[in-house]
Motif scaffolding. Sequence first.
Motif, PDB file in Angstrom:
ATOM      1  N   LEU A   1       7.709  -7.043   7.879  1.00  0.00           N
ATOM      2  CA  LEU A   1       6.759  -6.271   7.072  1.00  0.00           C
ATOM      3  C   LEU A   1       6.254  -5.047   7.841  1.00  0.00           C
ATOM      4  O   LEU A   1       5.969  -4.013   7.254  1.00  0.00           O
ATOM      5  CB  LEU A   1       5.573  -7.142   6.636  1.00  0.00           C
ATOM      6  CG  LEU A   1       5.920  -8.346   5.748  1.00  0.00           C
ATOM      7  CD1 LEU A   1       4.649  -9.107   5.368  1.00  0.00           C
ATOM      8  CD2 LEU A   1       6.670  -7.917   4.489  1.00  0.00           C
ATOM      9  N   GLY A   2       6.175  -5.167   9.165  1.00  0.00           N
ATOM     10  CA  GLY A   2       5.669  -4.061   9.971  1.00  0.00           C
ATOM     11  C   GLY A   2       6.703  -2.994  10.269  1.00  0.00           C
ATOM     12  O   GLY A   2       6.364  -1.883  10.665  1.00  0.00           O
TER      13      GLY A   2
ATOM     14  N   LYS B   1       4.147   3.919   8.820  1.00  0.00           N
ATOM     15  CA  LYS B   1       4.996   4.940   9.409  1.00  0.00           C
ATOM     16  C   LYS B   1       6.454   4.556   9.126  1.00  0.00           C
ATOM     17  O   LYS B   1       6.833   3.402   9.292  1.00  0.00           O
ATOM     18  CB  LYS B   1       4.734   4.947  10.917  1.00  0.00           C
ATOM     19  CG  LYS B   1       5.370   6.085  11.664  1.00  0.00           C
ATOM     20  CD  LYS B   1       5.005   5.985  13.151  1.00  0.00           C
ATOM     21  CE  LYS B   1       5.947   6.844  13.976  1.00  0.00           C
ATOM     22  NZ  LYS B   1       5.861   6.569  15.401  1.00  0.00           N
TER      23      LYS B   1
ATOM     24  N   PRO C   1       4.419   0.575  15.880  1.00  0.00           N
ATOM     25  CA  PRO C   1       2.985   0.783  15.626  1.00  0.00           C
ATOM     26  C   PRO C   1       2.133  -0.474  15.818  1.00  0.00           C
ATOM     27  O   PRO C   1       0.987  -0.387  16.251  1.00  0.00           O
ATOM     28  CB  PRO C   1       2.953   1.232  14.165  1.00  0.00           C
ATOM     29  CG  PRO C   1       4.303   1.800  13.890  1.00  0.00           C
ATOM     30  CD  PRO C   1       5.261   1.065  14.768  1.00  0.00           C
TER      31      PRO C   1
ATOM     32  N   LEU D   1       0.592  -8.864   0.321  1.00  0.00           N
ATOM     33  CA  LEU D   1       1.870  -8.246  -0.018  1.00  0.00           C
ATOM     34  C   LEU D   1       2.130  -8.508  -1.488  1.00  0.00           C
ATOM     35  O   LEU D   1       2.051  -9.661  -1.936  1.00  0.00           O
ATOM     36  CB  LEU D   1       2.988  -8.875   0.830  1.00  0.00           C
ATOM     37  CG  LEU D   1       4.424  -8.450   0.475  1.00  0.00           C
ATOM     38  CD1 LEU D   1       4.677  -6.999   0.866  1.00  0.00           C
ATOM     39  CD2 LEU D   1       5.436  -9.365   1.173  1.00  0.00           C
TER      40      LEU D   1
ATOM     41  N   TYR E   1       7.125  -8.988  11.875  1.00  0.00           N
ATOM     42  CA  TYR E   1       8.110  -8.011  12.339  1.00  0.00           C
ATOM     43  C   TYR E   1       8.734  -7.267  11.154  1.00  0.00           C
ATOM     44  O   TYR E   1       8.785  -6.031  11.143  1.00  0.00           O
ATOM     45  CB  TYR E   1       9.205  -8.697  13.164  1.00  0.00           C
ATOM     46  CG  TYR E   1      10.370  -7.787  13.465  1.00  0.00           C
ATOM     47  CD1 TYR E   1      10.184  -6.613  14.196  1.00  0.00           C
ATOM     48  CD2 TYR E   1      11.653  -8.069  13.004  1.00  0.00           C
ATOM     49  CE1 TYR E   1      11.245  -5.754  14.451  1.00  0.00           C
ATOM     50  CE2 TYR E   1      12.711  -7.212  13.252  1.00  0.00           C
ATOM     51  CZ  TYR E   1      12.501  -6.059  13.982  1.00  0.00           C
ATOM     52  OH  TYR E   1      13.545  -5.202  14.219  1.00  0.00           O
TER      53      TYR E   1
ATOM     54  N   ARG F   1       2.069  -3.231   0.656  1.00  0.00           N
ATOM     55  CA  ARG F   1       0.998  -4.032   1.246  1.00  0.00           C
ATOM     56  C   ARG F   1      -0.327  -3.400   0.844  1.00  0.00           C
ATOM     57  O   ARG F   1      -0.472  -2.180   0.891  1.00  0.00           O
ATOM     58  CB  ARG F   1       1.138  -4.084   2.767  1.00  0.00           C
ATOM     59  CG  ARG F   1       2.315  -4.938   3.205  1.00  0.00           C
ATOM     60  CD  ARG F   1       2.440  -4.993   4.703  1.00  0.00           C
ATOM     61  NE  ARG F   1       2.935  -3.745   5.245  1.00  0.00           N
ATOM     62  CZ  ARG F   1       2.875  -3.421   6.533  1.00  0.00           C
ATOM     63  NH1 ARG F   1       2.313  -4.252   7.391  1.00  0.00           N
ATOM     64  NH2 ARG F   1       3.364  -2.282   6.961  1.00  0.00           N
TER      65      ARG F   1
ATOM     66  N   LEU G   1      10.099   4.026   9.966  1.00  0.00           N
ATOM     67  CA  LEU G   1      10.824   3.841  11.223  1.00  0.00           C
ATOM     68  C   LEU G   1      12.329   3.818  10.962  1.00  0.00           C
ATOM     69  O   LEU G   1      12.765   3.346   9.919  1.00  0.00           O
ATOM     70  CB  LEU G   1      10.410   2.499  11.856  1.00  0.00           C
ATOM     71  CG  LEU G   1       8.944   2.333  12.229  1.00  0.00           C
ATOM     72  CD1 LEU G   1       8.643   0.886  12.565  1.00  0.00           C
ATOM     73  CD2 LEU G   1       8.598   3.220  13.411  1.00  0.00           C
TER      74      LEU G   1
END
Lengths: 497, 101
Positions: A172-173, B95, A331, B73, A170, B62, B97
């Motif tokens: 890292l994304g 992206k 994403p 990482l 969560y 990353r 956010l």
Amino acid sequence: MNTAMLLQMAAEAGVGRFALTSAGRHYAAAELLAAAGGAAERIRASGCRFVSLLDVSSAATPVALFGAAMAGVPYAPLNYRLPAEQIRALIARLDSLYLIADADNCAAHRGDPGIGEALTSAQFLEEALAHQDPEPVWPDDPGVAVQLFTSGTTGPPKAAILRHEHLMSYILGSVEFMSAAEDEATLVSVPPYHIAGISALLSSIYAVRRIVQLADFSAPAWLDLVEREAVTSAFVVPTMLARIVEELEAGSGSWDVRTLRAIAYGGGHMPVSVIEQALNLFPGVDFTNAYGLTETSSTITLLGPQDHRRAVASGDPETRRRLGSVGQALPSVEIEVRDAAGEALAPGQRGEIFVRGPQVSGEYRERSAVDSDGWFPTRDTGHLDADGYLHLAGRADDVIVRGGENISPAEIEDVLLTHPAVVDAAAVAMASEQWGEAVGVAVVLKSGASATADALRDLVRGRLRSSRVPEAVRFVDELPYNETGKLLRRSIKGWFA
Amino acid sequence: MTALKPGLRLKSGVCSAEVMIVKGAGQTSITCGGVPMLGLDESADGAAAVAAEMNGCLVGKRYVNEDQSLEVLCIKPGEGSLAAAGAPLAVKQAKKLPSSD
């Protein structure tokens, strides 16, 4: 993976910044890292299998969270507002427990079955700071990071499990490392036992954004802190935003909140009327709506600042409706809406929301709710629009089925809230001989204002189909909420039984 | 060759870089500056860096291989470039956010 990594990276890169402001004191990430290392040493030595914090948020919160991660022991924060016997029952499920609590709870629960060691938050923090380990070590992947008892509005609390891999996926994304500007400060007022309280710590540590804690929410205290600490962003649950809006509109105090650039909200249904008022009151602020569950490591969909502005400015009803949506999937997250038979539904059709992705745990201590393809049934209902915006319609258990027609409580509530005399409203299912179920609404009126049941029925009839018109209207002084703003619909249903 | 496992941390044999495996399985040789990366408790054998593979890696980024079956990482920055099975790893573009918590 181990979430302790996030703090170590922040400690090394964030030199010269503060990571936390708690009760007026500032802490650097390196200091929190060393303190967590000291705490981990004590936790390991105790031999306990769980670490719980039973207290409001303080500097002890991140030290306990990361200390548990370094010790490789699940962190299981408890709700300090629960009655003592309920807390005792949860402690018995956490055998053996390293308990960190406020003085009263520490005294009340230190002898409970399941307790391995009990100390106050102040003692815990003092010892952790006294035994600082500037180069702590930890296991690469200790498995379970967090165990949270869900609020149990529909039954006994379930123990939801989040592994380090879910929380790390969560973060890292969704968060860019050290993406915060040097002046950024975020106000965290959600309690530490709520998933949003945990994800707020992890996200801001990784963004190297200073966290300002508010232990006990009230609108004036929140506004005071925004001004005093030059806060730039905050996360709030809908009831908090509603109170902040009320406080500002009442005009009883004056606060300089010009530093505020972003407000994120989530954790429950946000009435469109409240967010519209907030957008007016904070014209320069970016609003983001986040939808997620404990079982999904927090946020899975986002309605961003641009979406908010476009929706408000648009004349197109479909675009305007997006203000009431929770936005689009992250994403790395997939969303599917399915019918009762498990078939995927087309855009516009309402069903149960399923979610899949590396941050989705869907696992409880007793069992996993995830199917063999990785999909987790959220038990929330809603629909996706043509552009993938998710519109929630409430918990599957709360849908009102009138004569075979599924009615979402939220659509009726949103209409009632547009009435100038109405401050709060809840629609629930009530038994009906003719329809199986019918709509009952409980309504709170503004003090001094009046509205008749028929006037409210006319309002609903004018905006929605006739099946939505409430059979029964009950005027009450207030609606029952739990402490994080979740409406207790079961209690309201009881009023119409 | 290293047995990949999410969470595993590796350090460079030629610079200060460290990485953590985010995604990956099986055996692969991960190099930094052209020299195999080591477990945190291993010591470097003094192998010299390959000059062409010293373009650096950035903390918090990353890195992925071509089919994205491997993701690491960078947890400590360094001068070496990262590669796996002889092919350079590229920065994974994400992206941006808005903060939701």
